[in-house]
Scaffold this motif. Structure first.
Motif, PDB file in Angstrom:
ATOM      1  N   ARG A  60       5.439   0.211 -10.628  1.00  0.00           N
ATOM      2  CA  ARG A  60       5.078  -0.984  -9.910  1.00  0.00           C
ATOM      3  C   ARG A  60       4.134  -1.765 -11.148  1.00  0.00           C
ATOM      4  NH1 ARG A  60       2.356  -2.050  -4.384  1.00  0.00           N
ATOM      5  NH2 ARG A  60       0.190  -2.234  -5.956  1.00  0.00           N
ATOM      6  N   GLU A  61       4.321  -2.832 -11.312  1.00  0.00           N
ATOM      7  CA  GLU A  61       3.612  -3.751 -12.799  1.00  0.00           C
ATOM      8  C   GLU A  61       3.821  -5.178 -12.007  1.00  0.00           C
ATOM      9  OE1 GLU A  61       2.418  -1.824 -14.695  1.00  0.00           O
ATOM     10  OE2 GLU A  61       3.557   0.504 -14.871  1.00  0.00           O
ATOM     11  N   TYR A  73       0.745  -1.383  -0.119  1.00  0.00           N
ATOM     12  CA  TYR A  73       0.290  -0.073   0.550  1.00  0.00           C
ATOM     13  C   TYR A  73       1.037   1.360   0.400  1.00  0.00           C
ATOM     14  CZ  TYR A  73      -3.294  -3.401   1.643  1.00  0.00           C
ATOM     15  OH  TYR A  73      -4.492  -4.676   1.439  1.00  0.00           O
ATOM     16  N   VAL A  74       1.999   1.062   0.340  1.00  0.00           N
ATOM     17  CA  VAL A  74       3.027   2.690   0.214  1.00  0.00           C
ATOM     18  C   VAL A  74       4.617   2.166  -0.075  1.00  0.00           C
ATOM     19  CG1 VAL A  74       1.721   3.088   2.331  1.00  0.00           C
ATOM     20  CG2 VAL A  74       3.812   1.502   2.247  1.00  0.00           C
ATOM     21  N   ASP A  75       4.838   1.041  -0.880  1.00  0.00           N
ATOM     22  CA  ASP A  75       5.953   0.879  -1.746  1.00  0.00           C
ATOM     23  C   ASP A  75       5.993   2.177  -2.579  1.00  0.00           C
ATOM     24  OD1 ASP A  75       3.890   0.213  -2.977  1.00  0.00           O
ATOM     25  OD2 ASP A  75       5.214  -1.982  -2.877  1.00  0.00           O
ATOM     26  N   ARG A  76       5.577   2.209  -3.124  1.00  0.00           N
ATOM     27  CA  ARG A  76       6.069   3.447  -4.519  1.00  0.00           C
ATOM     28  C   ARG A  76       5.726   4.495  -3.657  1.00  0.00           C
ATOM     29  NH1 ARG A  76      -0.016   1.480  -8.159  1.00  0.00           N
ATOM     30  NH2 ARG A  76      -0.247   1.493  -5.750  1.00  0.00           N
ATOM     31  N   LYS A  77       5.175   5.028  -2.286  1.00  0.00           N
ATOM     32  CA  LYS A  77       5.304   5.918  -2.095  1.00  0.00           C
ATOM     33  C   LYS A  77       6.789   6.542  -1.827  1.00  0.00           C
ATOM     34  CE  LYS A  77       4.126   6.609   1.803  1.00  0.00           C
ATOM     35  NZ  LYS A  77       2.772   7.439   2.716  1.00  0.00           N
ATOM     36  N   GLU A  91      14.094   0.077 -16.103  1.00  0.00           N
ATOM     37  CA  GLU A  91      14.597  -1.267 -16.243  1.00  0.00           C
ATOM     38  C   GLU A  91      14.072  -1.466 -14.705  1.00  0.00           C
ATOM     39  OE1 GLU A  91      18.883  -1.128 -15.256  1.00  0.00           O
ATOM     40  OE2 GLU A  91      19.041   1.313 -15.284  1.00  0.00           O
ATOM     41  N   VAL A  92      14.165  -2.721 -14.883  1.00  0.00           N
ATOM     42  CA  VAL A  92      13.967  -3.920 -14.406  1.00  0.00           C
ATOM     43  C   VAL A  92      14.792  -3.526 -13.091  1.00  0.00           C
ATOM     44  CG1 VAL A  92      13.175  -5.671 -13.513  1.00  0.00           C
ATOM     45  CG2 VAL A  92      12.866  -5.839 -15.163  1.00  0.00           C
ATOM     46  N   CYS A  93      14.730  -3.369 -11.841  1.00  0.00           N
ATOM     47  CA  CYS A  93      15.786  -3.101 -10.501  1.00  0.00           C
ATOM     48  C   CYS A  93      15.357  -4.535  -9.567  1.00  0.00           C
ATOM     49  CB  CYS A  93      15.433  -1.935 -10.076  1.00  0.00           C
ATOM     50  SG  CYS A  93      13.344  -1.243  -9.456  1.00  0.00           S
ATOM     51  N   GLY A  94      13.871  -4.719  -9.481  1.00  0.00           N
ATOM     52  CA  GLY A  94      13.380  -6.461  -8.719  1.00  0.00           C
ATOM     53  C   GLY A  94      12.250  -7.229  -8.968  1.00  0.00           C
ATOM     54  N   GLN A  95      12.180  -7.737  -8.720  1.00  0.00           N
ATOM     55  CA  GLN A  95      11.358  -9.222  -8.980  1.00  0.00           C
ATOM     56  C   GLN A  95      10.581  -8.772  -7.468  1.00  0.00           C
ATOM     57  OE1 GLN A  95      11.624  -9.661 -13.852  1.00  0.00           O
ATOM     58  NE2 GLN A  95      11.854 -11.080 -12.053  1.00  0.00           N
ATOM     59  N   GLN A 141       6.732  -6.785 -10.617  1.00  0.00           N
ATOM     60  CA  GLN A 141       7.966  -6.219 -11.377  1.00  0.00           C
ATOM     61  C   GLN A 141       8.500  -4.606 -10.920  1.00  0.00           C
ATOM     62  OE1 GLN A 141       7.840  -7.357 -15.692  1.00  0.00           O
ATOM     63  NE2 GLN A 141       9.126  -7.679 -15.279  1.00  0.00           N
ATOM     64  N   TYR A 142       9.159  -4.245 -10.291  1.00  0.00           N
ATOM     65  CA  TYR A 142       9.281  -3.054 -10.000  1.00  0.00           C
ATOM     66  C   TYR A 142      10.517  -2.514 -10.889  1.00  0.00           C
ATOM     67  CZ  TYR A 142       7.632  -3.819  -5.440  1.00  0.00           C
ATOM     68  OH  TYR A 142       6.508  -3.739  -3.949  1.00  0.00           O
TER      69      TYR A 142
END
Length: 245
Positions: free
Chosen positions: A121-122, A80-84, A142-146, A151-152
């Protein structure tokens, strides 16, 4: 196994030549080995040529050239707050290099050359990851993590903000490593209350002489159902893009 060993030997050598301290090299290799164990992928396939990967890990400096000591920070947040928080700390110069096997964002910042980053994030299945990566690449992502079906992606803000993306005086590194939203905490509390209530009712029923076997069977059935309902609620929020208000 030999191919993986050779890759990490070459990576360790390149990192040491790039100026990374031996303890940091050992810790980095341990994290990377754990990551490959989790994903089941080959080192060269996942990270690319050892020399190029070492240069990225060491801050982009050529092998053999000393690099400035970079700050590292590992942290995590709920959906809920990761993108923020990713974008807030991206504005402070923190670049996410990957997500480790514990689900933490492994971030790095060079105090001498800090710049702003932005993230997105997708939600993708394993088979859709390549297509998503290729679709976003033209925009500089570019991908920085999964992590699970997330996918981030990251990209430097310099492309859109120009010189304004450079951070002259980066703020101090955050003291926190865990960020949980109010909504997530409520779910944890609700789960705990359900467990305590189930235990209390079981104890009461046993005390009243109820059939213990029937009680245990009922609890065994109810617990997974509760877990599935909680997982469904989280997945629904992810798919609908729910955020903490």
């Amino acid at each position: 196994m030999t191919e993986t060993t050779d890759y990490f030997d070459a990576l360790a050598t390149a990192l040491l030549k790039g100026g990374m301290a031996e303890p940091a090299v050992s810790a980095t290799l341990a994290d990377l080995r754990g990551y490959l164990t989790e994903t089941g992928t080959a080192a060269h396939e996942e990270f690319g040529p050892a020399g190029e990967f070492a240069a990225r890990l060491a801050g982009g400096a050529p092998a053999g050239e000393p690099v400035a000591e970079a700050e590292t920070w590992k942290w995590t947040a709920d959906i809920y707050v990761d993108r923020k928080h990713l974008n807030a700390y991206g504005d402070q110069g923190w670049e996410v290099e990957r997500i480790d096997r514990l689900g933490r964002f492994v971030s790095r910042r060079d105090p001498e050359a800090a710049m702003c980053w932005e993230y997105r994030r997708e939600v993708t299945g394993i088979k859709d990851r390549t297509a998503m990566t290729e679709a976003l690449a033209p925009e500089g992502w570019e991908v920085c993590g999964q992590w699970l079906y997330f996918q981030y992606f990251k990209r430097p803000k310099a492309a859109s903000a120009g010189p304004a993306a450079v951070i002259e005086t980066p703020p101090e590194a955050p003291g926190r490593r865990l960020f949980l939203s109010g909504g997530y905490r409520k779910q944890l509390v609700a789960t705990l209350v359900a467990v305590v209530l189930c235990a209390a009712l079981t104890a009461y029923a046993v005390g009243r002489g109820a059939n213990v076997t029937a009680i245990l069977i009922g609890a065994a059935v109810a617990a997974p159902i509760g877990g599935l309902l909680g997982w469904y609620a989280v997945k629904r929020d992810v798919l609908t893009g729910a955020k903490e208000s």
